[in-house]
Design a protein around this motif. Sequence first.
Motif, PDB file in Angstrom:
ATOM      1  N   SER A 186       0.807  -1.217   0.000  1.00  0.00           N
ATOM      2  CA  SER A 186       0.000   0.000   0.000  1.00  0.00           C
ATOM      3  C   SER A 186       0.836   1.262   0.000  1.00  0.00           C
ATOM      4  N   ALA A 190      -2.309   3.563  -1.212  1.00  0.00           N
ATOM      5  CA  ALA A 190      -3.120   4.195  -0.169  1.00  0.00           C
ATOM      6  C   ALA A 190      -2.432   5.384   0.464  1.00  0.00           C
ATOM      7  N   VAL A 192      -1.258   5.590   3.256  1.00  0.00           N
ATOM      8  CA  VAL A 192      -1.625   5.735   4.663  1.00  0.00           C
ATOM      9  C   VAL A 192      -0.373   5.859   5.520  1.00  0.00           C
ATOM     10  N   LYS A 195       0.805   9.277   5.603  1.00  0.00           N
ATOM     11  CA  LYS A 195      -0.002  10.130   6.469  1.00  0.00           C
ATOM     12  C   LYS A 195       0.301   9.867   7.939  1.00  0.00           C
ATOM     13  N   ASP A 229      -7.633  -4.268   4.824  1.00  0.00           N
ATOM     14  CA  ASP A 229      -8.820  -4.793   4.162  1.00  0.00           C
ATOM     15  C   ASP A 229      -8.705  -6.314   4.033  1.00  0.00           C
ATOM     16  N   ILE A 235      -5.558   0.313   4.840  1.00  0.00           N
ATOM     17  CA  ILE A 235      -6.624   1.198   4.359  1.00  0.00           C
ATOM     18  C   ILE A 235      -6.813   2.402   5.267  1.00  0.00           C
ATOM     19  N   GLY A 236      -6.302   2.357   6.481  1.00  0.00           N
ATOM     20  CA  GLY A 236      -6.508   3.488   7.389  1.00  0.00           C
ATOM     21  C   GLY A 236      -5.779   3.262   8.693  1.00  0.00           C
ATOM     22  N   HIS A 424      -8.673   8.212   8.732  1.00  0.00           N
ATOM     23  CA  HIS A 424      -9.823   7.330   8.646  1.00  0.00           C
ATOM     24  C   HIS A 424     -10.095   6.955   7.190  1.00  0.00           C
ATOM     25  N   SER A 425     -10.543   5.744   6.990  1.00  0.00           N
ATOM     26  CA  SER A 425     -10.832   5.268   5.632  1.00  0.00           C
ATOM     27  C   SER A 425     -12.297   4.877   5.540  1.00  0.00           C
ATOM     28  N   ALA A 426     -12.886   5.125   4.376  1.00  0.00           N
ATOM     29  CA  ALA A 426     -14.279   4.772   4.147  1.00  0.00           C
ATOM     30  C   ALA A 426     -14.456   3.284   3.901  1.00  0.00           C
ATOM     31  N   VAL A 427     -13.373   2.587   3.528  1.00  0.00           N
ATOM     32  CA  VAL A 427     -13.459   1.143   3.276  1.00  0.00           C
ATOM     33  C   VAL A 427     -13.597   0.407   4.599  1.00  0.00           C
ATOM     34  N   GLN A 429     -13.070  -1.994   7.523  1.00  0.00           N
ATOM     35  CA  GLN A 429     -11.844  -2.594   8.056  1.00  0.00           C
ATOM     36  C   GLN A 429     -12.079  -4.066   8.346  1.00  0.00           C
TER      37      GLN A 429
END
Length: 1825
Positions: A186, A190, A192, A195, A229, A235-236, A424-427, A429
């Motif tokens: 990722s 992503a 992430v 971040k 995921d 993903i977050g 935060h991720s919309a997918v 977890q």
Amino acid sequence: MAASELYTKFARVWIPDPEEVWKSAELLKDYKPGDKVLLLHLEEGKDLEYRLDPKTKELPHLRNPDILVGENDLTALSYLHEPAVLHNLRVRFIDSKLIYTYCGIVLVAINPYEQLPIYGEDIINAYSGQNMGDMDPHIFAVAEEAYKQMARDERNQSIIVSGESGAGKTVSAKYAMRYFATVSGSASEANVEEKVLASNPIMESIGNAKTTRNDNSSRFGKYIEIGFDKRYRIIGANMRTYLLEKSRVVFQAEEERNYHIFYQLCASAKLPEFKMLRLGNADDFNYTQQGGSPVIEGVDDAKEMAHTRQACTLLGISESHQMGIFRILAGILHLGNVGFTSRDADSCTIPPKHEPLCIFCDLMGVDYEEMCHWLCHRKLATATETYIKPISKLQATNARDALAKHIYAKLFNWIVDNVNQALHSAVKQHSFIGVLDIYGFETFEINSFEQFCINYANEKLQQQFNMHVFKLEQEEYMKEQIPWTLIDFYDNQPCINLIESKLGILDLLDEECKMPKGTDDTWAQKLYNTHLNKCTLFEKPRLSNKAFIIQHFADKVEYQCEGFLEKNKDTVFEEQIKVLKSSKFKMLPELFQDDEKAISPTSATSSGRTLLTRTPAKPTKGRPGQMAKEHKKTVGHQFRNSLHLLMETLNATTPHYVRCIKPNDFKFPFTFDEKRAVQQLRACGVLETIRISAAGFPSRWTYQEFFSRYRVLMKQKDVLSDRKQTCKNVLEKLILDKDKYQFGKTKIFFRAGQVAYLEKLRADKLRAACIRIQKTIRGWLLRKKYLRMRKAAITVQRYVRGYQARCYAKFLRRTKAATIIQKYWRMFVVCRRYKIRRAATIILQSYLRGFLARNRYRKILREHKAVIIQKRVRGWLARTHYKRSMHAIIYLQCCFRRMMAKRELKKLKIEARSVERYKKLHIGMENKIMQLQRKVDEQNKDYKCLVEKLTNLEGIYNSETEKLRSDLERLQLSEEEAKVATGRVLSLQEEIAKLRKDLEQTRSEKKCIEERADQYKQETEQLVSNLKEENTLLKQEKEALNHRIVEQAKEMTETMEKKLVEETKQLELDLNDERLRYQNLLNEFSRLEERYDDLKEEMTLMVHVPKPGHKRTDSTHSSNESEYTFSSEIAEMEDIPSRTEEPSEKKVPLDMSLFLKLQKRVTELEQEKQMMQDELDRKEEQVLRSKAKEEERPQIRGAELEYESLKRQELESENKKLKNELNELRKALSEKSAPEVTAPGAPAYRVLMEQLTSVSEELDVRKEEVLILRSQLVSQKEAIQPKNTMTDSTILLEDVQKMKDKGEIAQAYIGLKETNRLLESQLQSQKRSHENEAEALRGEIQSLKEENNRQQQLLAQNLQLPPEARIEASLQHEITRLTNENLDLMEQLEKQDKTVRKLKKQLKVFAKKIGELEVGQMENISPGQIIDEPIRPVNIPRKEKDFQGMLEYKKEDEQKLVKNLILELKPRGVAVNLIPGLPAYILFMCVRHADYLNDDQKVRSLLTSTINSIKKVLKKRGDDFETVSFWLSNTCRFLHCLKQYSGEEGFMKHNTSRQNEHCLTNFDLAEYRQVLSDLAIQIYQQLVRVLENILQPMIVSGMLEHETIQGVSGVKPTGLRKRTSSIADEGTYTLDSILRQLNSFHSVMCQHGMDPELIKQVVKQMFYIVGAITLNNLLLRKDMCSWSKGMQIRYNVSQLEEWLRDKNLMNSGAKETLEPLIQAAQLLQVKKKTDDDAEAICSMCNALTTAQIVKVLNLYTPVNEFEERVSVSFIRTIQMRLRDRKDSPQLLMDAKHIFPVTFPFNPSSLALETIQIPASLGLGFISRV
């Protein structure tokens, strides 16, 4: 065996030491039970009597054998105790420079305070997919274990990182997160991890500060959950924080700082956007100047501020919110400067218009008067009334500080919430891995509420840790089916109950906080009354009534009660909060929204830490009173609740532990302080893990490992086929106490110390065997030496005795001879003595008589000489007078000449001192020296003349003197006669005296003149000698300069040659680099192309839209496309079967925006590829230019030159066509019209010009349209980027799903296709006709203009000439014109001849076809018809058919040809039964036929179909080595055929005459050669990836782990315990497995007919992969770095070299790729002690980097006691010797590196006309021509 039996003489033990904690000693005698004293010998040379404790009689700890020291896992040590753990960590950290060590399930990480190259991408790849025990300890190994268990068990994981401040917790957590982002794939999608890492500068700035122990100490704990995921990609993330130290906002100790953000703001105060904050220097604020250390060395706060702001922007915090954060922080600083003035003891006031408060109110947007009022007052509410009470100055100051801390805590919480929102991720977890970065156990001189909370949290974590360790031990025993008893381990539940149970410390603290008059003293008394003497873990200090002691798991800690109540209450005045809530600054009220919610764990201590957790998503509804009540929960209660929540989270996950150790308090790199280390080991639970392990069976061996190690202790009869039973039988004999070991299913479990005992038995057995071997060998050597000495002694005696006998006989002979010699000698001596005496007497007589005669003669002679002397003296006196006169004259002359000579000398000296003079005189210096020599000779001659004159004067003077003397005598004789003249005589006497005086003066002057002449002569000689010396020096200088010039010229020549060689090598390296880049670009291009195809297939599967059976050809498709435009064509061809089979399906129309995006990407890729190709061509040209003396040969043109040649040929052909058409037009005009019509002013001419103009305008318009349409379709032929494809595919899917009437869409799409096709055909026909017309007309106009100009020039010339000349010129002109016309007619005739020949060939082909048809018709005649006709037996001679090496097929059979020859062909059958490269030959023969027919569409279609079909096959079966190898071989053969038969001289020189006849005649396929070369590169790279995937599982096992030479390396007694959840190895590979696989690869490639040079390159790549992977694993595995393993590696490498030798591949360069591995194996085996050894290692290991050499030396581990470790001083010596070596700092080799591949031209000797097509290929539809 009893433990006391191990305390024998020379056994080594550990004894306590106040300085070093534990000190090593050696027993001087055996210990016997009952001894009270142990005699020890310390390492420093002292002897010591160690007294045992009389009560416990506990013996000192035994020391582990040296071969166990430095183990990767502390639990693998035989003796498990504190000194062994400490010593093992110190050896690994100091000697081996290893910072990671396992302790069971715990990873111990020691902070090195130095950057280490062990965290790169290559290290991550090396640890990815490995089991935890296979590699050396690393944070990546723990992260890989967590990731693997999450993916396999589908259970959430957590990594708990703890340790002191400055131990490296945050860095360890950061590396773990980076590992997850890399292995989960990722990092590039992503983002992430970026971040999360971007949140670090923010969290460090607001949560980190400088302390006395750490410049960047985290003053809070955090728990980061990284979400994954279902494919286990990041993903977050989410962050929880704990215990922020709020007290630091208002107070800092000496040499400490506030949080970094305040100093960053002050350092950036001069920025324009910060002027409104009215900040200044950090020393100007009360909250930032208390520590007295505002600057951290090496840290620029202004730059850190820029990083913080950049991170905020990356996380989506807007500029307005950032400025809001900075306003609040600046307001806190100004609030700290607010001062109070006392009115009386109970009240205070703030000065009016107080500037700090004004600034604070302006920044916060609150009312000044209201804030001023509530800072000095508070509201007291009773049941009935409310009072406003003033407060004292001290209370006001505390309230101000409490408000500042509360604001900062709220701001901290707000920032954490925003960071979590950004992560935060919309997918949804699927699972997560939590990373807990939390503080370790703390104990200081003064411990307060903060340390109490921290140690309480560590008690909970330690309990969880102990339970987990115990659980793993239990699982291991149950798995191995071992009967086990309950292990007694320290349970700290009583300590936890003391803190958190009912009436516990926290409960009593909360109760006391509720009391109106509760104080710290009353709370302390309650603690004493409740727990003192009732709980063993609670104690009271002897000298204090305001403190208590708790016995924690790590140590006793004394807590001071002062401040506990105030910190637990967290008192903040509600009125001040209300003022802030009413602020006009919108962001400030947002910070206090949590106060209105049900539960907010954000309250903080007044001078301590605050607990921060995630804010609930929805506020809990309840009554206002209930909210207020809940808001007043104490900090201890909140902390207990959040700690329970954390423990629930951790208990729901599988934990992994990382314990960070701080080696020293001074931040010195690789410096180990034993005291500090022991404190932290006790505090972090490592020693508890050791204790639990030691209580059970810590040492665990598999049966095979035990058998291999202790085979030496077994007898031959004990060895059975069943290894398990063998081990049982041996252990029963060796260890009598059966409780000391247990037999499991796969392992043997030993109690602590038993492995050391077995090692002792093994060492004793080996030592006894060594002694016996030594005894036998020494006896044999000495006996052999004795026999040799005895034989030598006998031989010596024989020779000595013979020599003595010969000497005795010689002595007798000499004695007899001596007697005779004495007789004659004595007679001779007496005779000679008589003769001597007689002769002496005669000589004496003669000498005496001569002496007397000589005396008489001398007397006579003396008298005679006296007379002569008198005569001479008298003459001399006369001459003296004359000389005196002459001398006076000469003296005057000399003085004058001296004066002149001095002047001349001075001038010469001045000239001599001048450097310029020397330079001018240098040329003629020799001549001048000769002149000076002549001058000196002349002066000598003058001197001789002067001497002669002086002699004459002396003679004259003497004569005068004689005359005077005679006069004087005469006067004396007449004295008597002239007594009267007495006075005259006196005067004469005086005159004589005066003359004598003058004579003396003259003598002295003469002497002076002589001395001066001598001095002048000496000076002249000195000057001449100096000049000669100078001349010699100048000559030497000249020679030296000449020699230097010659040497410099030689050096320059050598330098230029070396430079030329280096530049040539550099150019070759650059060429390889460029080739590698180009091939990597091709690899990326193919990856994108495959990605594009995959996405197209996915989109086709996702969208099911009915489609008609007709597929349109794109309207902008042009027949002049390059090689990159074949993708869409083959796609259409591939869809033909599908269209016929499924006519109801419809192809989804692609969006034009998608095509435009793809067009841009493809254009960029083409440009980049072209640039790389140009650069590659330039580099190759440079290399070829540097080889000037090579044989000249025609160079093969590059792709660009071939492309230009193709274009030039096309233009020439078009030009010829236009000329022909122009001639035809000219003829037509001349035949159909009169000459007047074509005149420039004629009407027909004007009409022609108008038509030409209109046609040109229309042509320009058409050209623009064609260019626009072409640019839109270029993108259909190339790959696309995944991201854009997915996005556009999603949009297309949505659009298609929105449409309702699918029938209308289909009808509209069909109409659009038909329209586009019609427009395309019209456009193409119009374009061709207009171009032809325009070119014809332009050519006609140009020719007419030229003819007109020529006629005018001739006319003008003719008018100037006389009539005869005019006639001659006109005739000449006419002859020239006729000649040109004849030449043109000859060219046309040749063209017609070619056309005729071509038509004849076509006619023959047609005739042949007609004949075949007739034969077919004859076969269709019925038998009856044949019988009716009469049959004549006619002998028809059969003519041998002459084949041309071509294959003919129909256009509609092309798909069948590709399908049978490429798509459905099985390589194995072709390779075994048919000639190698047959598909390539068939395809080329088909291409030849299309070239023979001059059908460019057929050539292009066949080549495009071939290339795309090969790609399709490789995509479908790309994992099959045989398939990839087969098509690589055929692609290269096809490429060689295109070169061999291209017609270029460089490729034709190896052909036969028949092969040269088969060359292509009509088309130049250089562009397609480049495309095929690129395809071959892609296939080669795919082949390398396939063989790498096949070899990689075999390499480590076969090259390192498997013992090829049995018995050389006994297994080291590691006892390493892998995780119970680790994946077991699927199988074991040996070196034979690797060799068999290599044989398989080689045989497959040979069967497929791959070029030998290409096979060498593949083998070189394979060997590089083997060497790189083996060396990388060797560098990361301490257990593999031993002498015996080096021997195994060298043997394995020799087997690989033998394989190369058998296959005749020694010159392939494969052996050189193994050189680093060979040198690493040699490094393991060479001596490593002296400086000479270091020098030898440095010269030997030239293929290894410095980091690799040092790593191998650090990892070197003895397997037996007879080996020695590498000393630290030796490693430092190696580093000093290698410090000037310039090599890569990278530790590991790049195992993914692929060498650039080349395809040398390899012509085939096979004749095309002899190739037969087998029926098995199913190609009956093609025929040989």
